[in-house]
Structures are given as structure tokens and as C-alpha cells.
Write an enzyme that holds these catalytic residues in place. Structure first.
Site, PDB file in Angstrom:
ATOM      1  CE  LYS A  61      -4.037   2.054   2.257  1.00 43.66           C
ATOM      2  NZ  LYS A  61      -5.110   1.865   3.250  1.00 43.66           N
ATOM      3  CD  GLU A 102       7.978  -7.041   7.252  1.00 41.14           C
ATOM      4  OE1 GLU A 102       7.682  -7.259   8.435  1.00 41.14           O
ATOM      5  OE2 GLU A 102       7.616  -6.015   6.625  1.00 41.14           O
ATOM      6  N   GLY A 115      -5.532  -3.053   3.824  1.00 42.24           N
ATOM      7  CA  GLY A 115      -4.818  -4.189   3.267  1.00 42.24           C
ATOM      8  C   GLY A 115      -5.598  -5.487   3.303  1.00 42.24           C
ATOM      9  NE  ARG A 116      -8.229  -5.558   9.196  1.00 46.23           N
ATOM     10  CZ  ARG A 116      -7.648  -4.397   9.484  1.00 46.23           C
ATOM     11  NH1 ARG A 116      -6.484  -4.089   8.951  1.00 46.23           N
ATOM     12  NH2 ARG A 116      -8.234  -3.525  10.285  1.00 46.23           N
ATOM     13  CD  GLU A 120      -3.840  -6.502  10.339  1.00 44.23           C
ATOM     14  OE1 GLU A 120      -2.681  -6.882  10.601  1.00 44.23           O
ATOM     15  OE2 GLU A 120      -4.218  -6.224   9.188  1.00 44.23           O
ATOM     16  CG  HIS A 149      -7.557 -38.350  12.034  1.00 42.63           C
ATOM     17  ND1 HIS A 149      -7.736 -39.621  12.540  1.00 42.63           N
ATOM     18  CD2 HIS A 149      -8.471 -38.220  11.037  1.00 42.63           C
ATOM     19  CE1 HIS A 149      -8.695 -40.233  11.867  1.00 42.63           C
ATOM     20  NE2 HIS A 149      -9.153 -39.405  10.945  1.00 42.63           N
ATOM     21  CE  LYS A 154       4.559  -3.741  10.247  1.00 41.65           C
ATOM     22  NZ  LYS A 154       3.698  -3.093   9.231  1.00 41.65           N
TER      23      LYS A 154
END
Length: 504
Positions: A192, A198, A251-252, A337, A367, A477
Site C-alpha cells: 500500500k 519485508e 490491506g486485509r 487484525e 485427527h 516494527k
């Protein structure tokens, strides 16, 4: 006299707490009342909350809470493109990307989408030369949404092989490199702000990989997906290769924007438009349906009943379909978030916050973790998500066994089974909901994701919190930057770890 939120919660807490078995015994029409289906052009989705503790009295109580929370007004603001993120003074216009929202925002989104889809079509037509692979570099919402959608919808005959890389761990990027031919690979950089450390570090390494493998103009292979196009230009991306999106899209919530470029590249222009159409169908439903008839709002009723009344601290999501295996991870970010907050919109202590979202895939999880769900001391409400139509062409027995297991688990959680041997006793009365798609198609998948987006918003309104900021991710951060800069002092444990790793 106006009823307050706390009065609504008090009334809900004072209601009797019948078991699920008692609720079914008391109302022969329970399944009909608590099951709804949304129709789409290519099928539909069935939502069944009958195995939760919702009943007429509880739903009426939550409808009163929705009125006390001014839900109708908040929903109007959302679709009108008004401020619904007060801490950052922003709108949240992801629905406008699907054609439902403020006219000006819808028009802008259509123009940006047309630009993106022209780029996709040009790549498919060979205008940029032979393109067989895309490495999509992003993190958080810029990666999880595309990873989920590509895995769900582009398993066969994808015109471009897409690899989504989020982790700064170089192994993730090397794994993508190993699957791609540099001569026929594009790099999508999704950020964005176009400053995410990263993402930008991975992007630089991807350029070096192209250069080291004989690509003359690595930057010319980059497609930038960003709300800060000027930053992409500064970084070296040609303006014609920049696909912008609005700053009012979080973003999400962004896979409907140019962040969805890898999705469109993998499933085609028509498939991407069907994906948007399914989401828009859910948008229109959420915008117009009232009270209990509103599917995302009803889901929020169940979620908050589990969290506040039944004190469930987690919610599990199990996808009984390999195509949806990334969905629990995606919902984990979307829900935690967005609604993992401890204060209200006004900054006061919140009476309730989002539960921890976790989950897994189909019979694998049975399982692994279902022991705790059936016999543990923690109450864990479950969402089962499945498709009537299989994604494979093998013997139908595979899918029949899959669905039988899905439905059996919900039945077992509810009914339990008494046994004089305490080790073999199942208490039952454990709630679950089932979301059953006719098939996993671009349209139904789009509707499913939009349903969850609106579910999060509805729950936030009822909790009086802001689901659109995310300040909680910033502190770590900031400290990482201090470590990188050097000279800062930390607690003895952190100092020792830095020394052990050769970082101090």
C-alpha cells in the site's frame, strides 16, 4: 426511553441457557428459522446456525442491541463512503471496488479495475512477451487474499503460474525461484505504501535473481500494486506498470483492488469479474436486509453470544474442501487484525473483544485437534465450511466421505454421548455453524469472502470498536527498526538474544 448497550447485554445475560438438545426439542421449525440461503447466478450458499444457541429470545435481544449500537446508521456510513475509521479519519470503501458504494468511488474503482484488467489481458495476449510465471511479493492482506483466491480458484489450466511470497525468510523466496524460469517471470510488488520493509527487501532480492539469471532489465519485469504510485516511480517502476488503488481500502480488504492482479492473471478477466459479482451480491444483501434476515449480522449475533455470554475465547474454522485450505489463515487476519481491540471507538475499555480465530482443513484436523473440541474444558464454537460439488474428478466416494465427516462432526459436537467411563464420555452441547456452498466458483467464493468482511464489521459495531485501524502491529516494527539502527538498549532477555544471534 432509549435502551443502552449495557442494558441490552444485561438482558441477554439474564436469559435462561437451554442446551442445544432442548432448543431443538422445543421448536420443530428451528432448522427452518435458523437456516438461510443466498442465491447467486451460478448456484448459492446455505448458512445454518441451528446448532448454535441462538433462539427467538436471543435474536430479539441482539436486534435490540443492534438498534442501541446504531447499526443501521453505521452501515449507511460504510456504503456511503463516509468516515467509519475515526482514528485515521478514513472511509472503508472495499465494497465500492465491487460496484456497491458511493458513486464517485465506484466510478474511480471501475476505472482502476479497467486499467488492471487491460494489463492482465495484454499479458495473456503476449504483449509483454512470453509470461509463464508471476512471483507476487507482499505481506499481510497484500499476500493472504491473493494466496487464498489463487489456491481456491486456479488449480487447473491457469494461464500464468502464480507464486505468492510474504515471508522475509529467504527460504520462501528461494522456493518460488526454484519453480520459475527467470526468462518468463514477472514480479508483482504489492504494498500500500511501497515502503513495507519485508516486501521491499524481497522485491530487491527478486530483481537480483532476475539480473543474475540474464534478464537485461529486471525493473521492467515489475508490476507495482500500490496506493502510493509516486513511491513506485521513485523505486524505478515504469508508470505504465503501476496499478494503483485507493487509500480508503485497507490491506486485509484489498484483494478486490489491484492487489487482486495475481488473481485475475490466474483465473482470467471473466473469472475475476464473476468473483467481484459474487461479492457485490453479498454487499447488496448486507446493505438492504434487516435484523435477523441479514446473514452477516446474524453471524455476528452468534459470534458475540459465544464470546460474551458463553465466554468462548476462541473460534475455530474448518474448511472441508482442499480448495479452501488457506481460508482459516485468511480469516485469522481478517478477524483478529480488525476486531482484536481492547478499547471502544471513544477510547474507553471495551467490554468484549474478538476471540482468537484458528482452524484447519477437513479430516486432517479431526485427527489432530478435535479431541479437545469434543472432550476438552475449553468451549470452542466451530464453523464448518464445505461444498456440495467436489473439486476433484476421482471416485465420488472421496467427496462423500469428506461431507459425511463434516456433518457428523457438527452432529457429534451438539449431541455428545454419555458413558459411565469418564474417559469415553462426550458432554455435547457444543455449538457449531455450517456454511455449505453449492460449489467453489469465482462467484460463490467472492460472496463467501464478502460475507466474512461484513460479519467482522457487524460484530465491531455491536462491540463499539473500530475494525479498520491496526495500530497493534506497529510497536514490534518500531523496535525492529531500533535494533537495525543500533545503539538502543532493551531488556536483558532481548539483549542476550541479540548477542547470541550476532546482532549486537
Amino acid at each position: 426511553m432509549t435502551t443502552t448497550r449495557e442494558e441490552c447485554w444485561t438482558a441477554l445475560e439474564q436469559l435462561p441457557q437451554p442446551t442445544l438438545a432442548e432448543l431443538f426439542a422445543a421448536d420443530e421449525a428451528r432448522v427452518e428459522k435458523l437456516t438461510r440461503r443466498i442465491e447467486l447466478d451460478d448456484g448459492g450458499i446455505r448458512f445454518d446456525w441451528s446448532k448454535t444457541h441462538l433462539d427467538d429470545a436471543r435474536i430479539e435481544g441482539f436486534e435490540t442491541l443492534a438498534k442501541a449500537s446504531d447499526f443501521d446508521e453505521m452501515r449507511r456510513r460504510l456504503f456511503a463512503g463516509e468516515v467509519v475509521n475515526p482514528t485515521e479519519e478514513r472511509a472503508a470503501e472495499h465494497s465500492a471496488l465491487r460496484g456497491v458504494g458511493k458513486d464517485a468511488s465506484v466510478e474511480e474503482a471501475e476505472a482502476l479495475r479497467a486499467r488492471m484488467l487491460m494489463m492482465v489481458q495484454a499479458i495473456h495476449d503476449g504483449v509483454l512477451g512470453e509470461v509463464r510465471h508471476l512471483i507476487h511479493v507482499g505481506i499481510g492482506g497484500s499476500a493472504l487474499g491473493p494466496a487464498l483466491a489463487v489456491d481456491a480458484l486456479a488449480r487447473e489450466d491457469a494461464p500464468v503460474d502464480v507464486h505468492v511470497v510474504a515471508n522475509i525468510d529467504g527460504l520462501a523466496l528461494e522456493e518460488a525461484f526454484a519453480k520459475c524460469d527467470p526468462a518468463t517471470t514477472l514480479i508483482a510488488v504489492a504494498s500500500k505504501t511501497f515502503t513495507t520493509i519485508e516486501t521491499m527487501t524481497n522485491a530487491q532480492s527478486a530483481l537480483r535473481w532476475l539480473a543474475d539469471n540474464g534478464v537485461d532489465d529486471p525493473t521492467g519485469r515489475v508490476i507495482a500494486l500500490t496506493a502510493a504510485p509516486e513511491k513506485a516511480v521513485e523505486w524505478g517502476v515504469d508508470e505504465t506498470r503501476i496499478l494503483p488503488f485507493a487509500t480508503s481500502v485497507g490491506g486485509r480488504y484489498s484483494m478486490w483492488s489491484s492487489i487482486g492482479f495475481p488473481i485475475a492473471l490466474a483465473i482470467g478477466v471473466e473469472g475475476f469479474e464473476q468473483f467481484l459479482a459474487g461479492a457485490a451480491a453479498m454487499d447488496r444483501h448486507f446493505e438492504s436486509a434487516e435484523g435477523r434476515e441479514n446473514l452477516p449480522l446474524r453471524a455476528a449475533f452468534a459470534d458475540l453470544h459465544h464470546a460474551r455470554i458463553l465466554h468462548a475465547q476462541t473460534r475455530a474454522v474448518f474448511a472441508y474442501d482442499e480448495r479452501l485450505r488457506v481460508l482459516p489463515d485468511y480469516l485469522q487476519q481478517l478477524e483478529m487484525e480488525s476486531n482484536g481491540k481492547s478499547v471502544t471507538v471513544d477510547g474507553e475499555p471495551a467490554g468484549i473483544t474478538a476471540p482468537i480465530t484458528w482452524g484447519g482443513v477437513g479430516t486432517d484436523a479431526q485427527h489432530a485437534v478435535f479431541q479437545l473440541l469434543h472432550q476438552g474444558t475449553n468451549l470452542v464454537p466451530v464453523d464448518f465450511i464445505a461444498s456440495i460439488e467436489p473439486g476433484d474428478a476421482l471416485d465420488p466416494a472421496h467427496h462423500h466421505i469428506l461431507l459425511m465427516n463434516c456433518f457428523a462432526q457438527g452432529a457429534a459436537l451438539m449431541a455428545g454421548k454419555s458413558n459411565e467411563d469418564p474417559h469415553r464420555n462426550y458432554p455435547g452441547n457444543r455449538p457449531s455453524a455450517t456454511i455449505l456452498l453449492d460449489d467453489v466458483t469465482p462467484e460463490s467464493f467472492g460472496a463467501l469472502i464478502a460475507f466474512h468482511e461484513h460479519r467482522v464489521f457487524a460484530a465491531a459495531v455491536l462491540m463499539d470498536i473500530n475494525p479498520f485501524d491496526q495500530f497493534g502491529v506497529e510497536l514490534g516494527k518500531e523496535i525492529a527498526k531500533k535494533i537495525e539502527a543500533g545503539g538502543a538498549k532493551f531488556d536483558p532477555s532481548t539483549e542476550a538474544l541479540l548477542k547470541a544471534a550476532g546482532l549486537a
